[in-house]
Design a protein around this motif. Structure first.
Motif, PDB file in Angstrom:
ATOM      1  N   ILE A  35      12.484  13.224   9.629  1.00  0.00           N
ATOM      2  CA  ILE A  35      11.629  14.241   9.020  1.00  0.00           C
ATOM      3  C   ILE A  35      10.925  13.660   7.811  1.00  0.00           C
ATOM      4  CG2 ILE A  35      11.607  16.689   8.505  1.00  0.00           C
ATOM      5  CD1 ILE A  35      14.632  16.633   8.853  1.00  0.00           C
ATOM      6  N   ASP A  36      11.493  12.566   7.302  1.00  0.00           N
ATOM      7  CA  ASP A  36      10.993  12.048   6.047  1.00  0.00           C
ATOM      8  C   ASP A  36       9.950  10.957   6.260  1.00  0.00           C
ATOM      9  OD1 ASP A  36      12.752  10.318   7.153  1.00  0.00           O
ATOM     10  OD2 ASP A  36      13.838   9.885   5.306  1.00  0.00           O
TER      11      ASP A  36
ATOM     12  N   LEU B 177       5.677   0.504   4.649  1.00  0.00           N
ATOM     13  CA  LEU B 177       4.792  -0.277   3.793  1.00  0.00           C
ATOM     14  C   LEU B 177       5.490  -1.530   3.297  1.00  0.00           C
ATOM     15  CD1 LEU B 177       2.476   1.161   1.087  1.00  0.00           C
ATOM     16  CD2 LEU B 177       4.011  -0.702   0.473  1.00  0.00           C
ATOM     17  N   GLY B 178       6.719  -1.369   2.871  1.00  0.00           N
ATOM     18  CA  GLY B 178       7.441  -2.484   2.273  1.00  0.00           C
ATOM     19  C   GLY B 178       7.604  -3.662   3.216  1.00  0.00           C
TER      20      GLY B 178
ATOM     21  N   TYR C 156       4.327  -5.311   3.938  1.00  0.00           N
ATOM     22  CA  TYR C 156       3.926  -6.067   2.746  1.00  0.00           C
ATOM     23  C   TYR C 156       4.553  -7.449   2.746  1.00  0.00           C
ATOM     24  CZ  TYR C 156       4.052  -7.355  -2.245  1.00  0.00           C
ATOM     25  OH  TYR C 156       3.966  -8.010  -3.440  1.00  0.00           O
ATOM     26  N   ARG C 157       5.834  -7.483   2.967  1.00  0.00           N
ATOM     27  CA  ARG C 157       6.537  -8.766   2.959  1.00  0.00           C
ATOM     28  C   ARG C 157       6.040  -9.686   4.065  1.00  0.00           C
ATOM     29  NH1 ARG C 157      10.545  -5.271   1.251  1.00  0.00           N
ATOM     30  NH2 ARG C 157      11.060  -4.673   3.389  1.00  0.00           N
TER      31      ARG C 157
ATOM     32  N   GLU D  98       0.384   3.158   6.579  1.00  0.00           N
ATOM     33  CA  GLU D  98       1.366   2.643   5.620  1.00  0.00           C
ATOM     34  C   GLU D  98       1.434   1.130   5.699  1.00  0.00           C
ATOM     35  OE1 GLU D  98       5.388   3.607   4.720  1.00  0.00           O
ATOM     36  OE2 GLU D  98       5.071   5.717   5.238  1.00  0.00           O
TER      37      GLU D  98
ATOM     38  N   MET E 122      -1.642  -0.444   4.266  1.00  0.00           N
ATOM     39  CA  MET E 122      -1.616  -0.488   2.804  1.00  0.00           C
ATOM     40  C   MET E 122      -0.718  -1.631   2.324  1.00  0.00           C
ATOM     41  SD  MET E 122      -1.720   3.570   1.747  1.00  0.00           S
ATOM     42  CE  MET E 122      -0.657   4.356   2.933  1.00  0.00           C
TER      43      MET E 122
ATOM     44  N   LEU F 255      -1.899  -4.589  -0.201  1.00  0.00           N
ATOM     45  CA  LEU F 255      -1.157  -4.959  -1.409  1.00  0.00           C
ATOM     46  C   LEU F 255      -0.815  -6.449  -1.391  1.00  0.00           C
ATOM     47  CD1 LEU F 255       1.310  -1.989  -1.951  1.00  0.00           C
ATOM     48  CD2 LEU F 255      -0.702  -2.577  -3.299  1.00  0.00           C
TER      49      LEU F 255
ATOM     50  N   ARG G 176      -3.901  -8.519  -2.141  1.00  0.00           N
ATOM     51  CA  ARG G 176      -4.246  -8.484  -3.564  1.00  0.00           C
ATOM     52  C   ARG G 176      -3.311  -9.356  -4.386  1.00  0.00           C
ATOM     53  NH1 ARG G 176      -5.620  -2.201  -4.929  1.00  0.00           N
ATOM     54  NH2 ARG G 176      -7.429  -2.015  -3.550  1.00  0.00           N
ATOM     55  N   ASP G 177      -2.046  -9.266  -4.056  1.00  0.00           N
ATOM     56  CA  ASP G 177      -1.075 -10.050  -4.819  1.00  0.00           C
ATOM     57  C   ASP G 177      -1.321 -11.541  -4.641  1.00  0.00           C
ATOM     58  OD1 ASP G 177       0.002  -7.789  -5.763  1.00  0.00           O
ATOM     59  OD2 ASP G 177       1.972  -7.996  -4.827  1.00  0.00           O
TER      60      ASP G 177
ATOM     61  N   HIS H  78      -3.722   8.750   6.652  1.00  0.00           N
ATOM     62  CA  HIS H  78      -2.796   9.064   5.557  1.00  0.00           C
ATOM     63  C   HIS H  78      -3.603   9.330   4.286  1.00  0.00           C
ATOM     64  CE1 HIS H  78       0.576   8.782   2.853  1.00  0.00           C
ATOM     65  NE2 HIS H  78       1.410   8.448   3.819  1.00  0.00           N
TER      66      HIS H  78
ATOM     67  N   MET I  69      -2.989   8.845   1.291  1.00  0.00           N
ATOM     68  CA  MET I  69      -2.988   7.767   0.311  1.00  0.00           C
ATOM     69  C   MET I  69      -4.027   6.707   0.619  1.00  0.00           C
ATOM     70  SD  MET I  69       0.954   6.970  -0.560  1.00  0.00           S
ATOM     71  CE  MET I  69       2.129   8.256  -0.977  1.00  0.00           C
TER      72      MET I  69
ATOM     73  N   ALA J 196      -7.311   6.201  -1.690  1.00  0.00           N
ATOM     74  CA  ALA J 196      -7.333   5.452  -2.936  1.00  0.00           C
ATOM     75  C   ALA J 196      -7.358   3.942  -2.679  1.00  0.00           C
ATOM     76  CB  ALA J 196      -6.125   5.814  -3.789  1.00  0.00           C
ATOM     77  N   PHE J 197      -6.937   3.553  -1.486  1.00  0.00           N
ATOM     78  CA  PHE J 197      -6.978   2.137  -1.129  1.00  0.00           C
ATOM     79  C   PHE J 197      -8.333   1.773  -0.529  1.00  0.00           C
ATOM     80  CE2 PHE J 197      -2.470   2.633  -1.467  1.00  0.00           C
ATOM     81  CZ  PHE J 197      -1.944   1.375  -1.689  1.00  0.00           C
TER      82      PHE J 197
ATOM     83  N   GLY K  10      10.824  16.111   2.419  1.00  0.00           N
ATOM     84  CA  GLY K  10      11.282  15.436   3.630  1.00  0.00           C
ATOM     85  C   GLY K  10      12.665  14.845   3.428  1.00  0.00           C
TER      86      GLY K  10
ATOM     87  N   THR L 160      16.209  15.980   5.161  1.00  0.00           N
ATOM     88  CA  THR L 160      16.981  14.959   5.865  1.00  0.00           C
ATOM     89  C   THR L 160      18.438  14.982   5.410  1.00  0.00           C
ATOM     90  OG1 THR L 160      15.039  13.552   6.097  1.00  0.00           O
ATOM     91  CG2 THR L 160      17.187  12.491   6.324  1.00  0.00           C
TER      92      THR L 160
ATOM     93  N   LEU M 222      -1.222  10.886  -4.988  1.00  0.00           N
ATOM     94  CA  LEU M 222      -1.712   9.580  -5.390  1.00  0.00           C
ATOM     95  C   LEU M 222      -3.214   9.606  -5.626  1.00  0.00           C
ATOM     96  CD1 LEU M 222      -0.639   6.228  -3.852  1.00  0.00           C
ATOM     97  CD2 LEU M 222      -3.059   6.737  -4.061  1.00  0.00           C
TER      98      LEU M 222
ATOM     99  N   TYR N  31      -5.081   8.769  -9.067  1.00  0.00           N
ATOM    100  CA  TYR N  31      -5.946   7.587  -9.048  1.00  0.00           C
ATOM    101  C   TYR N  31      -7.286   7.895  -9.713  1.00  0.00           C
ATOM    102  CZ  TYR N  31      -9.156   4.175  -6.895  1.00  0.00           C
ATOM    103  OH  TYR N  31     -10.105   3.224  -6.660  1.00  0.00           O
TER     104      TYR N  31
ATOM    105  N   ALA O  60       6.883  -2.243  -3.139  1.00  0.00           N
ATOM    106  CA  ALA O  60       5.786  -3.182  -2.924  1.00  0.00           C
ATOM    107  C   ALA O  60       4.820  -3.191  -4.105  1.00  0.00           C
ATOM    108  CB  ALA O  60       5.041  -2.838  -1.633  1.00  0.00           C
TER     109      ALA O  60
END
Lengths: 338, 338
Positions: A69-70, A224-225, A228-229, A250, A253, A257, A260-261, A278, A280, A283-284, B75, B79, B224, B228, B283
């Motif tokens: 759900i999350d 996202l995480g 990203y990696r 996600e 994004m 990130l 950019r890094d 999404h 979010m 803003a990206f 969410g 959960t 966000l 922003y 991230a």
DNA sequence: AGGTTTAGTGGAACCGTTTACAGTCGTGGC
DNA sequence: GCCACGACTGTAAACGGTTCCACTAAACCT
């Protein structure tokens, strides 16, 4: 707690008449109806749903089964469903399988059979043939979101076309070195979705005569995480793609990130496109294929409700309803630099 | 669908014995119990919950009322609740008020009175005194998440302390020019949370002898995107803060994106701290005060379940349970540059 | 005018369980 | 040898509505 007998007594009618007056079923004189309604209001009478459900077999309760759900998609889908239901006085029972087959079996095997549900909406569930059979043998309307779920009505988007559309957008801009971030880390979850979006990507690449490099297909877990990696590794390599298609916003994004890094400007040095729409992403400046999960949920609920109201559906109904998606071009994609 | 009569007949016992065997209530001989259990299994018997609920008054169903489902915090809370419930065989009814008072009244006034619910968990709800009275007069356990909800048991974090902790972290690093992104765009929603986090911020600032500039307190809507946009304006001004405390991670990430787009390096030119412990924060290297919404939900569910099991709770119980938070320092905060 | 429909009503059966109650039977204490 | 007791069991009464059925009286036919 006042019961219908109290109401009937206060209104000076029999319980049968009281019930008919309250539910609008069967003929009741205007005078009697009025008296019953007033009595009910004064007594703050609310019909017990359990009793109603037991006798009538209709519980005005529909079950939603999902693996989480999350996460953005599921939250939106449930919102769409809930919005649709609240207006017509239906309630919503939530079953979170947590992606565990054990829980899924418990829900499908036991919970749904307790006759508390009028209908079921499985969302993005990986159902075995046996589970589908079992689900349908409940003899209640079932409309899934996402899919495919052979044999059950579904509402979804065309995953493959979505992947193709995103890829075509990049190719159309002149990109030839395109990487893809896909799912598939968890074999149980998002299985088909992952495969078909990637299928669309691969199809479109080969149609354009471009090669899909294995080491440029990143298997991620839709977060996202993680994306990203992985993108950081990819983009640190000697050879770099000029564009990335990520199977979700996600993950897209995450790629942005990472870029950019590493000092890579988006879109000059790297174009990125995602899928979802999404919030979010805005803003990206993320270019994306927008889908509308709320609408998918709402649509599933609507179909369910009509099936509940009407007699059994005709056989020639549209089994799999495909909802449209929409390319939203923002500033994360452009023609390849230099 | 097999009923308990079928099971009883097949096992060669009476329905009474069958029921006792299945539920473990009352004495049943080992032989009978075994026969009943086998019969039930072979018949795929599952007790009708509506019938059980009607007779016993217990529905094994608990209601969760919240203003939205498609946001990170909710969410997670759901959960946590769902995870806790599924193990003990309880089901979860979801009511989404969508922040509308109309819907909230409908749910509180009608839905909850249909005796389908054993207990209720209101999440982050702005309840009037009348609504609370009505809720409690249902005479069923109620445990809220977030708050405050005077008179009802709650589980939450200390919002004010959270704001203070974040602010203290920045001040401790040497910052003196600190801006704050708060909520409050929607007066109905997140009211108290917004105020108390900002209260913590202001308290800590004045304790350190620092001034809170009105034009450095940004009212946002907890997204966000909005943060922003607002941060972009703030950071484009002639005078700039050296640090920002945002009342949520999403908003903090918005600030970071805005800073980057303006060429400000984080944390060199700007430190940013948020609240939540949102997965995406990693991230971004986002420093944050982590809260654990799943744990909050789980805890609320646990308290509910114990109240359901035990006789009425003693009067000296801990009305408002406060769960800990945790400062997570990453790379978005540092001593002010130059 | 007599026979049929029809609106309105009350009474009671029923939905599928749980559970209170009354009964049967074997066992142990005296 | 009798009584009390406990373990076990069956029967039937709830739970709180909905709905079927029978019935009355008025209205509508021919």
């Amino acid at each position: 707690m006042a019961g219908i007998r109290d109401v009937a007594a206060k209104a000076g009618v029999s319980v049968g008449t009281a019930s008919r007056a309250l539910n609008g079923t069967g003929p009741v004189s205007a005078a009697a109806r009025e008296r019953v309604e007033r009595a009910a209001k004064e007594l703050r009478y609310v019909a017990s749903y359990t009793a109603t459900a037991l006798k009538s077999g209709r519980s005005r309760n529909i079950g939603v089964i999902l693996p989480a759900i999350d996460r953005w998609f599921y939250g939106k889908v449930v919102t769409g469903i809930a919005d649709e239901l609240i207006d017509v006085g239906y309630e919503l029972a939530l079953y979170n399988t947590q992606g565990s087959h054990e829980h899924q079996e418990a829900v499908l095997g036991d919970y749904l059979w307790r006759q508390r549900l009028d209908a079921v909406i499985p969302v993005s569930l990986q159902l075995s043939a046996a589970e589908i059979t079992r689900l349908l043998s409940m003899d209640r309307p079932v409309v899934g979101v996402g899919g495919p779920m052979p044999g059950v009505l579904t509402v979804s988007i065309d995953q493959s076309a979505t992947g193709a559309l995103a890829t075509a957008h990049l190719i159309g801009l002149g990109h030839r070195e395109i990487a893809h971030v896909t799912g598939g880390t968890d074999p149980e979850r998002d299985f088909h979705l992952t495969d078909s979006r990637r299928g669309g990507f691969e199809g479109e690449m080969s149609r354009a005569g471009l090669q899909v490099r294995d080491d440029w297909v990143l298997r991620s877990d839709f977060t996202l995480g993680d994306s990203y990696r992985q993108a950081k590794v990819l983009l640190s390599g000697r050879e770099r793609p000029t564009a990335v298609f990520a199977a979700s916003d996600e993950m897209a994004m995450g790629v942005i990130l990472a870029a950019r890094d590493l000092g890579l400007r988006v879109p000059d040095a790297l174009s990125v496109v995602g899928v979802d729409g999404h919030e979010m992403g805005e803003a990206f400046g993320l270019t994306t294929i927008r889908q509308f999960p709320e609408r998918q949920g709402a649509r599933a609920a609507q179909r369910l409700l009509t099936h509940l109201a009407d007699p059994p559906p005709p056989d020639d109904i549209n089994l799999h309803e495909v909802l449209p998606t929409e390319l939203v071009v923002r500033s994360s994609t452009a023609a390849p630099g230099e």
